[in-house]
Write a protein that holds these residues in place. Sequence first.
Motif, PDB file in Angstrom:
ATOM      1  N   GLU A  63       0.836  -1.202   0.000  1.00  0.00           N
ATOM      2  CA  GLU A  63       0.000   0.000   0.000  1.00  0.00           C
ATOM      3  C   GLU A  63       0.873   1.256   0.000  1.00  0.00           C
ATOM      4  O   GLU A  63       0.575   2.227  -0.706  1.00  0.00           O
ATOM      5  CB  GLU A  63      -0.921  -0.019   1.226  1.00  0.00           C
ATOM      6  N   ARG A  64       1.952   1.219   0.751  1.00  0.00           N
ATOM      7  CA  ARG A  64       2.877   2.362   0.751  1.00  0.00           C
ATOM      8  C   ARG A  64       3.472   2.573  -0.633  1.00  0.00           C
ATOM      9  O   ARG A  64       3.605   3.709  -1.094  1.00  0.00           O
ATOM     10  CB  ARG A  64       4.007   2.127   1.748  1.00  0.00           C
ATOM     11  N   GLN A  65       3.835   1.473  -1.272  1.00  0.00           N
ATOM     12  CA  GLN A  65       4.422   1.552  -2.612  1.00  0.00           C
ATOM     13  C   GLN A  65       3.449   2.236  -3.572  1.00  0.00           C
ATOM     14  O   GLN A  65       3.829   3.088  -4.378  1.00  0.00           O
ATOM     15  CB  GLN A  65       4.769   0.133  -3.081  1.00  0.00           C
ATOM     16  N   THR A  71       7.458  -2.663  -8.105  1.00  0.00           N
ATOM     17  CA  THR A  71       6.518  -3.747  -7.813  1.00  0.00           C
ATOM     18  C   THR A  71       6.854  -4.476  -6.517  1.00  0.00           C
ATOM     19  O   THR A  71       6.136  -5.396  -6.123  1.00  0.00           O
ATOM     20  CB  THR A  71       6.488  -4.765  -8.969  1.00  0.00           C
ATOM     21  N   ASN A  72       7.920  -4.042  -5.840  1.00  0.00           N
ATOM     22  CA  ASN A  72       8.306  -4.652  -4.574  1.00  0.00           C
ATOM     23  C   ASN A  72       7.154  -4.551  -3.572  1.00  0.00           C
ATOM     24  O   ASN A  72       6.506  -3.518  -3.466  1.00  0.00           O
ATOM     25  CB  ASN A  72       9.554  -3.936  -4.039  1.00  0.00           C
ATOM     26  N   HIS A  73       6.886  -5.600  -2.846  1.00  0.00           N
ATOM     27  CA  HIS A  73       5.839  -5.690  -1.813  1.00  0.00           C
ATOM     28  C   HIS A  73       4.426  -5.779  -2.383  1.00  0.00           C
ATOM     29  O   HIS A  73       3.467  -5.717  -1.622  1.00  0.00           O
ATOM     30  CB  HIS A  73       5.891  -4.505  -0.836  1.00  0.00           C
ATOM     31  N   LEU A  74       4.277  -5.887  -3.691  1.00  0.00           N
ATOM     32  CA  LEU A  74       2.932  -5.946  -4.269  1.00  0.00           C
ATOM     33  C   LEU A  74       2.571  -7.384  -4.633  1.00  0.00           C
ATOM     34  O   LEU A  74       3.404  -8.136  -5.120  1.00  0.00           O
ATOM     35  CB  LEU A  74       2.844  -5.085  -5.535  1.00  0.00           C
ATOM     36  N   ASP A  75       1.288  -7.731  -4.419  1.00  0.00           N
ATOM     37  CA  ASP A  75       0.824  -9.039  -4.879  1.00  0.00           C
ATOM     38  C   ASP A  75       0.702  -8.977  -6.404  1.00  0.00           C
ATOM     39  O   ASP A  75       0.813  -7.913  -7.018  1.00  0.00           O
ATOM     40  CB  ASP A  75      -0.493  -9.439  -4.213  1.00  0.00           C
ATOM     41  N   VAL A 104      13.077   2.339 -15.134  1.00  0.00           N
ATOM     42  CA  VAL A 104      12.659   1.427 -14.074  1.00  0.00           C
ATOM     43  C   VAL A 104      13.730   0.370 -13.857  1.00  0.00           C
ATOM     44  O   VAL A 104      14.172  -0.271 -14.817  1.00  0.00           O
ATOM     45  CB  VAL A 104      11.335   0.716 -14.443  1.00  0.00           C
ATOM     46  N   ALA A 105      14.128   0.189 -12.601  1.00  0.00           N
ATOM     47  CA  ALA A 105      15.004  -0.927 -12.239  1.00  0.00           C
ATOM     48  C   ALA A 105      14.096  -2.074 -11.812  1.00  0.00           C
ATOM     49  O   ALA A 105      13.305  -1.934 -10.881  1.00  0.00           O
ATOM     50  CB  ALA A 105      15.926  -0.534 -11.100  1.00  0.00           C
ATOM     51  N   LEU A 106      14.166  -3.184 -12.544  1.00  0.00           N
ATOM     52  CA  LEU A 106      13.344  -4.366 -12.247  1.00  0.00           C
ATOM     53  C   LEU A 106      14.227  -5.600 -12.248  1.00  0.00           C
ATOM     54  O   LEU A 106      15.055  -5.768 -13.141  1.00  0.00           O
ATOM     55  CB  LEU A 106      12.257  -4.561 -13.307  1.00  0.00           C
ATOM     56  N   ASN A 154      10.548 -11.089 -16.670  1.00  0.00           N
ATOM     57  CA  ASN A 154       9.296 -11.230 -17.418  1.00  0.00           C
ATOM     58  C   ASN A 154       8.476  -9.943 -17.338  1.00  0.00           C
ATOM     59  O   ASN A 154       7.871  -9.531 -18.330  1.00  0.00           O
ATOM     60  CB  ASN A 154       8.502 -12.438 -16.923  1.00  0.00           C
ATOM     61  N   ALA A 155       8.469  -9.310 -16.188  1.00  0.00           N
ATOM     62  CA  ALA A 155       7.774  -8.022 -16.064  1.00  0.00           C
ATOM     63  C   ALA A 155       8.453  -6.975 -16.937  1.00  0.00           C
ATOM     64  O   ALA A 155       7.786  -6.213 -17.637  1.00  0.00           O
ATOM     65  CB  ALA A 155       7.742  -7.571 -14.603  1.00  0.00           C
ATOM     66  N   ALA A 156       9.778  -6.955 -16.913  1.00  0.00           N
ATOM     67  CA  ALA A 156      10.515  -5.995 -17.732  1.00  0.00           C
ATOM     68  C   ALA A 156      10.222  -6.213 -19.214  1.00  0.00           C
ATOM     69  O   ALA A 156      10.017  -5.260 -19.964  1.00  0.00           O
ATOM     70  CB  ALA A 156      12.012  -6.106 -17.459  1.00  0.00           C
ATOM     71  N   ALA A 157      10.183  -7.479 -19.631  1.00  0.00           N
ATOM     72  CA  ALA A 157       9.911  -7.789 -21.041  1.00  0.00           C
ATOM     73  C   ALA A 157       8.522  -7.343 -21.455  1.00  0.00           C
ATOM     74  O   ALA A 157       8.301  -6.987 -22.609  1.00  0.00           O
ATOM     75  CB  ALA A 157      10.083  -9.285 -21.282  1.00  0.00           C
TER      76      ALA A 157
END
Length: 142
Positions: A16-18, A39-43, A63-65, A69-72
């Motif tokens: 939620e903070r993110q 996307t850290n801490h997110l479901d 964005v640093a990821l 797969n998310a980056a792609a």
Amino acid sequence: MAAHADRRFADLSGGERQRVLLARALAQQPDVLVLDEPTNHLDIRHQVELLALLRAQRTTTLVALHDLNAAASVCDRLHVLAGGTLVASGPPREVLTPDLLAEVFGVRAAVTRHPLTGDPLIAFDHRTPADRPPEPPPFMGN
């Protein structure tokens, strides 16, 4: 996050903070947005929503990821670093290859097309070399 407007920031979960921090950044309508692991801490649902939101913003975003797969799926261009050195740069389809994944990350992987989006999709082999079945012999056609 409107449903949580009455809660203090300190009382929110990490995810939620993110989301609040990203909303605050987007509210400023920046020309360039720089995010480190947004996307850290997110479901998974909120990861997908956040990445879709970033893509829809049409704002230059760096964005640093670590989730390749998310980056792609969300990045137009990838820059892969190893030991602080740039080792590959370009569109995800050109950068994400099994050879690069083995060289940079030390993993065995296959790169295919995502069945829903057509983006590169990386399938990692999570087995140790001792647990892997032997490689099949090369096909010798007649």
